[in-house]
Design a protein around this motif. Structure first.
Motif, PDB file in Angstrom:
ATOM      1  N   HIS A 134      -2.151   4.245 -19.912  1.00  0.00           N
ATOM      2  CA  HIS A 134      -1.158   3.576 -19.262  1.00  0.00           C
ATOM      3  C   HIS A 134      -1.344   1.900 -19.747  1.00  0.00           C
ATOM      4  CE1 HIS A 134       0.120   6.044 -15.938  1.00  0.00           C
ATOM      5  NE2 HIS A 134      -1.074   6.670 -15.847  1.00  0.00           N
ATOM      6  N   SER A 135      -0.393   1.377 -19.489  1.00  0.00           N
ATOM      7  CA  SER A 135      -0.266  -0.080 -19.254  1.00  0.00           C
ATOM      8  C   SER A 135      -0.524  -0.073 -17.959  1.00  0.00           C
ATOM      9  CB  SER A 135       1.008  -0.677 -19.864  1.00  0.00           C
ATOM     10  OG  SER A 135       0.935  -1.890 -19.514  1.00  0.00           O
ATOM     11  N   VAL A 136      -1.873  -0.710 -17.404  1.00  0.00           N
ATOM     12  CA  VAL A 136      -1.942  -0.617 -15.993  1.00  0.00           C
ATOM     13  C   VAL A 136      -1.150  -1.882 -15.360  1.00  0.00           C
ATOM     14  CG1 VAL A 136      -3.882  -1.217 -14.364  1.00  0.00           C
ATOM     15  CG2 VAL A 136      -4.241   0.532 -16.174  1.00  0.00           C
ATOM     16  N   THR A 137      -1.015  -2.892 -16.421  1.00  0.00           N
ATOM     17  CA  THR A 137      -0.101  -4.081 -16.154  1.00  0.00           C
ATOM     18  C   THR A 137       1.214  -3.698 -15.248  1.00  0.00           C
ATOM     19  OG1 THR A 137      -0.805  -4.530 -18.239  1.00  0.00           O
ATOM     20  CG2 THR A 137       0.825  -5.989 -17.236  1.00  0.00           C
ATOM     21  N   LYS A 138       1.575  -2.623 -15.398  1.00  0.00           N
ATOM     22  CA  LYS A 138       2.880  -2.194 -14.848  1.00  0.00           C
ATOM     23  C   LYS A 138       2.690  -1.603 -13.467  1.00  0.00           C
ATOM     24  CE  LYS A 138       3.961  -3.543 -19.001  1.00  0.00           C
ATOM     25  NZ  LYS A 138       4.187  -2.787 -20.169  1.00  0.00           N
ATOM     26  N   TYR A 139       3.091  -0.246 -13.136  1.00  0.00           N
ATOM     27  CA  TYR A 139       3.129   0.314 -11.766  1.00  0.00           C
ATOM     28  C   TYR A 139       1.806   0.339 -11.122  1.00  0.00           C
ATOM     29  CZ  TYR A 139       8.138   1.351 -12.129  1.00  0.00           C
ATOM     30  OH  TYR A 139       9.532   1.411 -12.139  1.00  0.00           O
ATOM     31  N   VAL A 166       0.052  11.024 -23.845  1.00  0.00           N
ATOM     32  CA  VAL A 166       0.899  10.525 -23.345  1.00  0.00           C
ATOM     33  C   VAL A 166       1.046   9.185 -22.884  1.00  0.00           C
ATOM     34  CG1 VAL A 166       2.808  11.290 -21.502  1.00  0.00           C
ATOM     35  CG2 VAL A 166       1.705  12.948 -22.873  1.00  0.00           C
ATOM     36  N   ASP A 167       1.533   8.344 -23.035  1.00  0.00           N
ATOM     37  CA  ASP A 167       1.918   6.943 -22.375  1.00  0.00           C
ATOM     38  C   ASP A 167       2.559   7.231 -21.428  1.00  0.00           C
ATOM     39  OD1 ASP A 167       2.635   4.553 -21.520  1.00  0.00           O
ATOM     40  OD2 ASP A 167       3.001   3.694 -23.697  1.00  0.00           O
ATOM     41  N   ASN A 168       1.871   7.286 -20.104  1.00  0.00           N
ATOM     42  CA  ASN A 168       2.648   7.494 -18.961  1.00  0.00           C
ATOM     43  C   ASN A 168       2.883   6.334 -18.029  1.00  0.00           C
ATOM     44  OD1 ASN A 168       3.357   9.691 -16.993  1.00  0.00           O
ATOM     45  ND2 ASN A 168       1.285   9.565 -15.901  1.00  0.00           N
ATOM     46  N   SER A 195      -5.909  -4.454 -22.197  1.00  0.00           N
ATOM     47  CA  SER A 195      -4.362  -4.318 -21.977  1.00  0.00           C
ATOM     48  C   SER A 195      -4.259  -2.876 -22.564  1.00  0.00           C
ATOM     49  CB  SER A 195      -3.796  -5.242 -22.996  1.00  0.00           C
ATOM     50  OG  SER A 195      -4.240  -4.933 -24.375  1.00  0.00           O
ATOM     51  N   GLY A 196      -2.811  -2.499 -22.204  1.00  0.00           N
ATOM     52  CA  GLY A 196      -2.231  -1.170 -22.732  1.00  0.00           C
ATOM     53  C   GLY A 196      -2.573  -1.128 -24.308  1.00  0.00           C
ATOM     54  N   MET A 197      -2.152  -2.322 -24.974  1.00  0.00           N
ATOM     55  CA  MET A 197      -2.389  -2.241 -26.471  1.00  0.00           C
ATOM     56  C   MET A 197      -3.866  -1.858 -26.808  1.00  0.00           C
ATOM     57  SD  MET A 197       0.560  -2.234 -27.057  1.00  0.00           S
ATOM     58  CE  MET A 197       0.465  -1.282 -28.600  1.00  0.00           C
ATOM     59  N   GLY A 198      -4.753  -2.422 -26.068  1.00  0.00           N
ATOM     60  CA  GLY A 198      -6.020  -2.175 -26.162  1.00  0.00           C
ATOM     61  C   GLY A 198      -6.575  -0.761 -26.191  1.00  0.00           C
TER      62      GLY A 198
END
Ligand code: PLP
Length: 379
Positions: free
Chosen positions: A191-196, A169-171, A73-76
């Motif tokens: 990145h939260s790959v979950t998103k875009y 940077v959280d992109n 996850s992004g949090m991971g």
């Protein structure tokens, strides 16, 4: 290679055993060894898996980096960056952050003796008085979530270099299609790959991309030791999503601009946050560091209390009321009670996350249907 070509091909060679053009889902936890230690580069899937490796190479390529790491996850991914720190270390970060980042900093890592400074970084010089011998990292998000502040990545990178700090940077909001922080001097892109990046709201995943090999090795050690690594099915879905990232982002930007224009002139909208407007306080920096302004927009509803805001948020027919963002479908979110519910009221209101703020993730549906939906819901 250019972006679209990398998005479709990077990291993905035809499968050596069958010639399969699409990277197979290597659904295996372990790998045969001829004799102890004699193997084909894969030992155990927490640490390495071929489907995940293809994804990591692709992520690195689209961020113009050398090394990619995929997390569950992004949090991971965020957790792994913070585990580079030791008790007593200090981190400088922004005052408008994804709620989960604020939560892991204040509720998890603060307990391990790490100190966080939450500052207004719309002017990066604001961090200078807070840098001391214990400062080790700068963590920024730009555009910020949900008030779309733009932080100057290059200016932050200069400060980071001058003081030997690691800049992450959280992109997530921009995606690699619109912004590449490593090119601007950042050390780590998260990145939260979950998103875009995955883009279809069907997978939860995170990523880090870096250029420095030592840093990559340290992060890989944490990733393998702590184990927040994703399975091969999810890696396959993310790889498939990336193949259309450039097409989707173009459509998100186009629809986003039209929705932003529509809302700017709407009598029910008191304030709108979108970096594409010339009167956005850091519009020039957005223009300098981004290749487009994206499909994330926040609005403050005129004279609406919590009840009316809820009524409006619940009355959309095409936009779905849901957390998350960046999928092909349009979403609407009430940050104060949803994505940013873990931030205390005084803290969130300071940066404008009030009860009458709504955040839109503009999808790639037909623009006429989206505008009609907004028109009806805001009536
Ligand atoms: C969603 C999000 C995260 C967290 O990512 P998960 O994949 O949900 O763990 C971090 N930063 C931003 C900006 C996000 O939108």
């Amino acid at each position: 290679m250019k972006f679209a070509t990398k998005a479709i091909h990077a990291g993905q060679e035809p499968d050596p055993t069958t010639g399969a053009v699409m990277t197979p889902i290597y659904q295996t936890s372990t790998y045969w060894q001829k004799s102890p230690g004699e193997h084909k580069g894969y030992e155990y899937s927490r640490g390495t898996n071929p489907t995940r490796k293809a994804l990591e190479d692709c992520l690195a390529a689209i961020e113009n980096g050398k090394f990619g790491l995929a997390f569950s996850s992004g949090m991971g991914a965020t957790d792994a960056v913070m585990k580079l720190l030791k008790p007593g270390d200090e981190v400088i970060t922004g005052n408008d952050l994804y709620g989960g980042s604020y939560r892991i900093f204040t509720k998890i890592f603060a307990n391990y003796g790490i100190k966080f400074h939450f500052l207004d970084l719309s002017n990066p010089d604001n961090m200078l008085p807070y840098i001391n011998a214990n400062t080790k990292q700068i963590w920024i998000e730009t555009p910020t979530n949900p008030t779309m502040q733009i932080i100057d990545i290059e200016a932050c990178a200069k400060i980071a270099k001058a003081h030997q700090l690691l800049l992450t940077v959280d992109n997530t909001f921009a995606s690699p299609y619109l912004q590449n922080p490593l090119d601007l001097g950042a050390d780590i892109v998260m990145h939260s790959v979950t998103k875009y990046i995955a883009g279809h709201s069907d997978v939860v995943m995170g990523a880090l991309v870096v250029n420095d090999e030592d840093l990559y090795k340290k992060l890989w050690f944490i990733y393998n030791s702590c184990g927040a690594t994703p399975g091969p099915q999810d890696a396959f879905l993310a790889l498939r999503g990336i193949k259309t990232l450039h097409l989707r982002m173009k459509a998100h930007c186009e629809n986003g601009a039209l929705v932003a224009q529509f809302l700017k002139n709407h009598p029910k909208v008191e304030k709108i946050y979108w970096p594409g407007f010339q009167d956005h306080p850091n519009h020039d920096i957005a223009k300098k560091q981004m290749r487009g302004f994206g499909g994330m927009i926040s609005i403050v509803l005129k004279g609406a209390d919590l009840q009316e805001t809820f009524r409006i948020a619940s009355s959309f027919k095409v936009f779905s009321l849901a957390e998350s963002l960046g999928g092909v479908e349009s979403l609407i979110n009430h940050p104060a009670t949803m994505t940013h519910g873990s931030i205390p009221r005084e803290e969130r209101e300071k940066v404008g996350v009030t009860d009458n703020l709504l955040r839109l993730s503009v999808g790639v549906e037909d623009i006429e249907d989206l505008l009609e939906d907004l028109k009806e819901a805001l009536k």
